[in-house]
Design a protein around this motif. Structure first.
Motif, PDB file in Angstrom:
ATOM      1  N   ALA A  37       0.839  -1.192   0.000  1.00 25.15           N
ATOM      2  CA  ALA A  37       0.000   0.000   0.000  1.00 25.15           C
ATOM      3  C   ALA A  37       0.876   1.244   0.000  1.00 25.15           C
ATOM      4  O   ALA A  37       2.017   1.213   0.452  1.00 25.15           O
ATOM      5  CB  ALA A  37      -0.917   0.001   1.221  1.00 25.15           C
ATOM      6  N   ALA A  38       0.307   2.324  -0.494  1.00 26.58           N
ATOM      7  CA  ALA A  38       1.001   3.611  -0.479  1.00 26.58           C
ATOM      8  C   ALA A  38       0.090   4.622   0.204  1.00 26.58           C
ATOM      9  O   ALA A  38      -1.109   4.664  -0.048  1.00 26.58           O
ATOM     10  CB  ALA A  38       1.319   4.066  -1.898  1.00 26.58           C
ATOM     11  N   ALA A  39       0.710   5.408   1.075  1.00 22.88           N
ATOM     12  CA  ALA A  39      -0.013   6.481   1.763  1.00 22.88           C
ATOM     13  C   ALA A  39       0.766   7.765   1.519  1.00 22.88           C
ATOM     14  O   ALA A  39       1.907   7.731   1.056  1.00 22.88           O
ATOM     15  CB  ALA A  39      -0.116   6.179   3.253  1.00 22.88           C
ATOM     16  N   PHE A  44       3.915   1.001   2.693  1.00 19.49           N
ATOM     17  CA  PHE A  44       4.018  -0.050   3.692  1.00 19.49           C
ATOM     18  C   PHE A  44       3.499  -1.362   3.116  1.00 19.49           C
ATOM     19  O   PHE A  44       2.789  -1.376   2.113  1.00 19.49           O
ATOM     20  CB  PHE A  44       3.289   0.316   4.989  1.00 19.49           C
ATOM     21  CG  PHE A  44       1.816   0.546   4.839  1.00 19.49           C
ATOM     22  CD1 PHE A  44       0.913  -0.492   5.040  1.00 19.49           C
ATOM     23  CD2 PHE A  44       1.326   1.808   4.513  1.00 19.49           C
ATOM     24  CE1 PHE A  44      -0.457  -0.279   4.913  1.00 19.49           C
ATOM     25  CE2 PHE A  44      -0.041   2.034   4.386  1.00 19.49           C
ATOM     26  CZ  PHE A  44      -0.928   0.988   4.582  1.00 19.49           C
ATOM     27  N   THR A  45       3.885  -2.455   3.774  1.00 20.06           N
ATOM     28  CA  THR A  45       3.481  -3.796   3.354  1.00 20.06           C
ATOM     29  C   THR A  45       2.836  -4.509   4.536  1.00 20.06           C
ATOM     30  O   THR A  45       3.336  -4.442   5.650  1.00 20.06           O
ATOM     31  CB  THR A  45       4.699  -4.606   2.865  1.00 20.06           C
ATOM     32  OG1 THR A  45       5.231  -3.958   1.703  1.00 20.06           O
ATOM     33  CG2 THR A  45       4.326  -6.033   2.516  1.00 20.06           C
ATOM     34  N   GLY A  46       1.732  -5.165   4.275  1.00 15.86           N
ATOM     35  CA  GLY A  46       1.086  -6.007   5.273  1.00 15.86           C
ATOM     36  C   GLY A  46       1.336  -7.463   4.907  1.00 15.86           C
ATOM     37  O   GLY A  46       1.259  -7.836   3.729  1.00 15.86           O
ATOM     38  N   LYS A  82      -0.882   0.295  15.752  1.00 14.89           N
ATOM     39  CA  LYS A  82      -1.928   1.323  15.663  1.00 14.89           C
ATOM     40  C   LYS A  82      -2.601   1.274  14.286  1.00 14.89           C
ATOM     41  O   LYS A  82      -3.828   1.325  14.185  1.00 14.89           O
ATOM     42  CB  LYS A  82      -1.333   2.708  15.925  1.00 14.89           C
ATOM     43  CG  LYS A  82      -2.362   3.802  15.907  1.00 14.89           C
ATOM     44  CD  LYS A  82      -1.759   5.162  16.198  1.00 14.89           C
ATOM     45  CE  LYS A  82      -2.816   6.249  16.071  1.00 14.89           C
ATOM     46  NZ  LYS A  82      -2.239   7.573  16.177  1.00 14.89           N
ATOM     47  N   ARG A  83      -1.787   1.169  13.227  1.00 17.90           N
ATOM     48  CA  ARG A  83      -2.348   1.091  11.869  1.00 17.90           C
ATOM     49  C   ARG A  83      -3.199  -0.164  11.728  1.00 17.90           C
ATOM     50  O   ARG A  83      -4.280  -0.127  11.134  1.00 17.90           O
ATOM     51  CB  ARG A  83      -1.214   1.110  10.840  1.00 17.90           C
ATOM     52  CG  ARG A  83      -1.731   0.971   9.419  1.00 17.90           C
ATOM     53  CD  ARG A  83      -0.673   1.145   8.349  1.00 17.90           C
ATOM     54  NE  ARG A  83       0.568   0.460   8.625  1.00 17.90           N
ATOM     55  CZ  ARG A  83       1.768   0.994   8.418  1.00 17.90           C
ATOM     56  NH1 ARG A  83       1.893   2.211   7.924  1.00 17.90           N
ATOM     57  NH2 ARG A  83       2.863   0.300   8.676  1.00 17.90           N
ATOM     58  N   ASP A 168      -3.731   5.379  -0.609  1.00 16.75           N
ATOM     59  CA  ASP A 168      -4.128   5.164  -1.998  1.00 16.75           C
ATOM     60  C   ASP A 168      -5.042   3.943  -2.071  1.00 16.75           C
ATOM     61  O   ASP A 168      -4.705   2.886  -1.517  1.00 16.75           O
ATOM     62  CB  ASP A 168      -2.872   4.938  -2.844  1.00 16.75           C
ATOM     63  CG  ASP A 168      -3.144   4.921  -4.338  1.00 16.75           C
ATOM     64  OD1 ASP A 168      -4.277   4.623  -4.758  1.00 16.75           O
ATOM     65  OD2 ASP A 168      -2.195   5.201  -5.101  1.00 16.75           O
ATOM     66  N   PRO A 169      -6.189   4.051  -2.738  1.00 14.78           N
ATOM     67  CA  PRO A 169      -7.101   2.907  -2.817  1.00 14.78           C
ATOM     68  C   PRO A 169      -6.575   1.769  -3.699  1.00 14.78           C
ATOM     69  O   PRO A 169      -7.093   0.666  -3.664  1.00 14.78           O
ATOM     70  CB  PRO A 169      -8.384   3.504  -3.386  1.00 14.78           C
ATOM     71  CG  PRO A 169      -7.967   4.744  -4.076  1.00 14.78           C
ATOM     72  CD  PRO A 169      -6.764   5.253  -3.347  1.00 14.78           C
ATOM     73  N   LYS A 170      -5.529   2.037  -4.457  1.00 11.81           N
ATOM     74  CA  LYS A 170      -4.955   0.993  -5.316  1.00 11.81           C
ATOM     75  C   LYS A 170      -3.900   0.230  -4.526  1.00 11.81           C
ATOM     76  O   LYS A 170      -2.925   0.796  -4.065  1.00 11.81           O
ATOM     77  CB  LYS A 170      -4.371   1.610  -6.571  1.00 11.81           C
ATOM     78  CG  LYS A 170      -5.450   2.221  -7.446  1.00 11.81           C
ATOM     79  CD  LYS A 170      -4.865   2.842  -8.675  1.00 11.81           C
ATOM     80  CE  LYS A 170      -5.957   3.328  -9.588  1.00 11.81           C
ATOM     81  NZ  LYS A 170      -6.482   4.610  -9.240  1.00 11.81           N
TER      82      LYS A 170
END
Length: 182
Positions: A37-39, A44-46, A82-83, A168-170
């Protein structure tokens, strides 16, 4: 979360391969399912720490015949507690879960293997397709692929924090599934 998120799931997401009417005993220690994901200002990666997977196919051709994946979003670890807690709230609280069920595979015009299945997140099921590779070394089969998705397609709102940061939703769900042919 575009077709391979929750992340996915996802995966995600995932089309799998095996040998002559065989099943794959997934080795979770060697496998990984991750969501990128990108913010605003960072990425970050889950990593999905726990899941249930059932895989079948033809071991000689590595053509998939079945792949089912289920998970709980509480097992998606972004290395930020927290995320992770905020993600569960964003998904409606409780114990949100996701699933993927393989539908079909084919070889595209340029010779790449493609898979398709139904990804269910937030109670919404969408068809996703993605490229994948499968290889075999002795009894071990490795399946790699990735799928892009948009989490808004699963009736999830844009994630915003402090009116400035947006996720980002993508999303991209990457999978590396390793197992022994049984």
């Amino acid at each position: 979360m575009k077709n391979r998120t929750i992340i996915t799931l996802f995966s995600a997401l995932c089309s799998v391969t095996l040998a002559q009417a065989a099943t794959l005993e997934v080795d979770k220690g060697r496998s990984r399912i991750q969501v990128d994901a990108a913010a605003t200002g960072h990425k970050f990666t889950g990593t999905l720490k726990a899941y249930e997977a059932s895989v079948s196919g033809d071991a000689s051709t590595l053509s998939p015949t079945g792949f089912e994946l289920t998970w709980s979003f509480s097992d998606l670890d972004t290395v930020d507690a927290k995320r992770d807690a905020e993600m569960l709230k964003w998904l409606g609280g409780g114990k949100p879960a996701g699933s993927f069920k393989f539908v079909k595979s084919w070889t595209d015009a340029v010779g790449k293997q493609q898979g398709m299945g139904n990804l269910t997140i937030n109670g919404v099921s969408k068809s996703v397709s993605f490229p994948f590779t499968a290889s075999k070394d002795g009894e071990w089969v490795t399946i790699d692929g990735k799928v892009s998705m948009d989490y808004q397609n699963f009736k999830l709102p844009i994630i915003r924090s402090m009116a400035v940061m947006t996720v980002d939703p993508k999303l991209v769900v990457r999978f590396h599934v390793v197992g022994k042919v049984k």
